[in-house]
Design an enzyme around this catalytic site. Sequence first.
Site, PDB file in Angstrom:
ATOM      1  N   GLY A 152      15.015 -62.998 -11.380  1.00 58.95           N
ATOM      2  CA  GLY A 152      14.008 -63.545 -10.465  1.00 58.95           C
ATOM      3  C   GLY A 152      13.705 -64.997 -10.815  1.00 58.95           C
ATOM      4  O   GLY A 152      13.585 -65.863  -9.933  1.00 58.95           O
ATOM      5  N   ASP A 208      17.744 -56.937 -19.511  1.00 60.71           N
ATOM      6  CA  ASP A 208      18.597 -56.134 -18.616  1.00 60.71           C
ATOM      7  C   ASP A 208      20.071 -56.565 -18.656  1.00 60.71           C
ATOM      8  O   ASP A 208      20.945 -55.798 -18.274  1.00 60.71           O
ATOM      9  CB  ASP A 208      18.107 -56.229 -17.165  1.00 60.71           C
ATOM     10  CG  ASP A 208      16.815 -55.463 -16.942  1.00 60.71           C
ATOM     11  OD1 ASP A 208      16.278 -54.912 -17.920  1.00 60.71           O
ATOM     12  OD2 ASP A 208      16.341 -55.419 -15.788  1.00 60.71           O
ATOM     13  N   GLU A 254      25.189 -37.410 -25.218  1.00 59.44           N
ATOM     14  CA  GLU A 254      26.032 -36.476 -24.453  1.00 59.44           C
ATOM     15  C   GLU A 254      26.194 -36.899 -23.003  1.00 59.44           C
ATOM     16  O   GLU A 254      27.183 -36.561 -22.351  1.00 59.44           O
ATOM     17  CB  GLU A 254      25.434 -35.063 -24.500  1.00 59.44           C
ATOM     18  CG  GLU A 254      25.771 -34.279 -25.757  1.00 59.44           C
ATOM     19  CD  GLU A 254      25.215 -34.878 -27.029  1.00 59.44           C
ATOM     20  OE1 GLU A 254      24.136 -35.510 -26.974  1.00 59.44           O
ATOM     21  OE2 GLU A 254      25.845 -34.730 -28.090  1.00 59.44           O
ATOM     22  N   ARG A 276      12.919 -31.900 -23.508  1.00 59.04           N
ATOM     23  CA  ARG A 276      11.811 -32.840 -23.610  1.00 59.04           C
ATOM     24  C   ARG A 276      12.261 -34.196 -23.038  1.00 59.04           C
ATOM     25  O   ARG A 276      13.461 -34.500 -23.046  1.00 59.04           O
ATOM     26  CB  ARG A 276      11.379 -33.045 -25.067  1.00 59.04           C
ATOM     27  CG  ARG A 276      10.770 -31.807 -25.710  1.00 59.04           C
ATOM     28  CD  ARG A 276       9.395 -31.500 -25.109  1.00 59.04           C
ATOM     29  NE  ARG A 276       8.754 -30.387 -25.781  1.00 59.04           N
ATOM     30  CZ  ARG A 276       8.913 -29.100 -25.486  1.00 59.04           C
ATOM     31  NH1 ARG A 276       9.747 -28.757 -24.499  1.00 59.04           N
ATOM     32  NH2 ARG A 276       8.267 -28.171 -26.145  1.00 59.04           N
TER      33      ARG A 276
END
Length: 323
Positions: free
Chosen positions: A104, A127, A187, A247
């Site tokens: 931005g 990012d 995983e 969780r």
Amino acid sequence: MQRLAVLTSGGDAPGMNAAIRAVVRSALARGFDVVGVHGGYQGLASGDLRPMDRRDVGGIIQLGGTRLGTTRYEPLKTVQGRERALTALREHEIAALIVIGGNGSQSGAAALHAEGAPVIGIASTIDNDLEGTDISIGATTAIDVALHAIDLLRVTASSMKRAFLVEVMGRHCGYLALMAGIAGGTEVIVIPEADTEPASVAQALRAAYDRGKSHAIGVISEGAKYNADLLTQYFCTHRDRLGFDLRVTKLGHIQRGGAPGVFDRMLGTLLGAAAVDAAVERRYGTLIGMRDGKPASAPLADVAGKTRPADTRLLALAHMLAM
Ligand code: F6P
């Protein structure tokens, strides 16, 4: 004496302070008078520009965040907002403005440059989604924070034979999730660049259970079509598919708060100095980033506003290694 201004904008990123330090000290060494803009573009529009000398950037290279403060200044998307910024640049007689920030912020820099401002960008966002650079300031430290959290979660996951979904940042880009997932040996990895349905996440976690693993971890990018909230909703009704108890941990903004590691300190330093070189040579309208291990520049007009996707080919490798 020509005056150079520096600001940080958008999400703070570890290594921004190293870049500020390098800009200020290189610019002073090259004969500029230097001002720091406090609070990003908002500070520019309101005229919050303060002189900086060498001592003002002492003792900050090791600190996360940004000494200059930062904002997301929405009015910069409007003609009126940009006019306020341009007026401040004229009134303060700024010969070069260096903008340290992400997507931005660099779109704002490109727009200001198109309207005549002498702007130079430095690629900085956890990012790592900016075109024109291989890596942006802050990304590697943010990955390390996420990785540390994954390592900690694996301890409790293994002890209690549970699966965890760990949501990491990355608004439109899965780079953070991909790197943390591969380096964390997880995983499953879910990123915006690949279409991953909840059923295949369930399958990957279940496969780990069936292979007798003591835990299973999925790294989920916040920008994925199915983020942690949506996957949790899905698993509420399909819990039996997992084998493991589940969780969910969202890491959120802690990923931005790490102390910059050596890579981000070096990156901030090299890009800061390279941005001042660009100012000396009046190469305005460029984004300074890292290409093939060296500071490089790209036209802001070509790169701003584009999102560089994560390399989805690495997903197959991650998948194979998780077996
Ligand atoms: O700066 C990038 C980023 O951390 C993204 O990963 C995240 O989506 C966003 O900023 C969060 O923005 P804010 O700090 O404004 O909530």
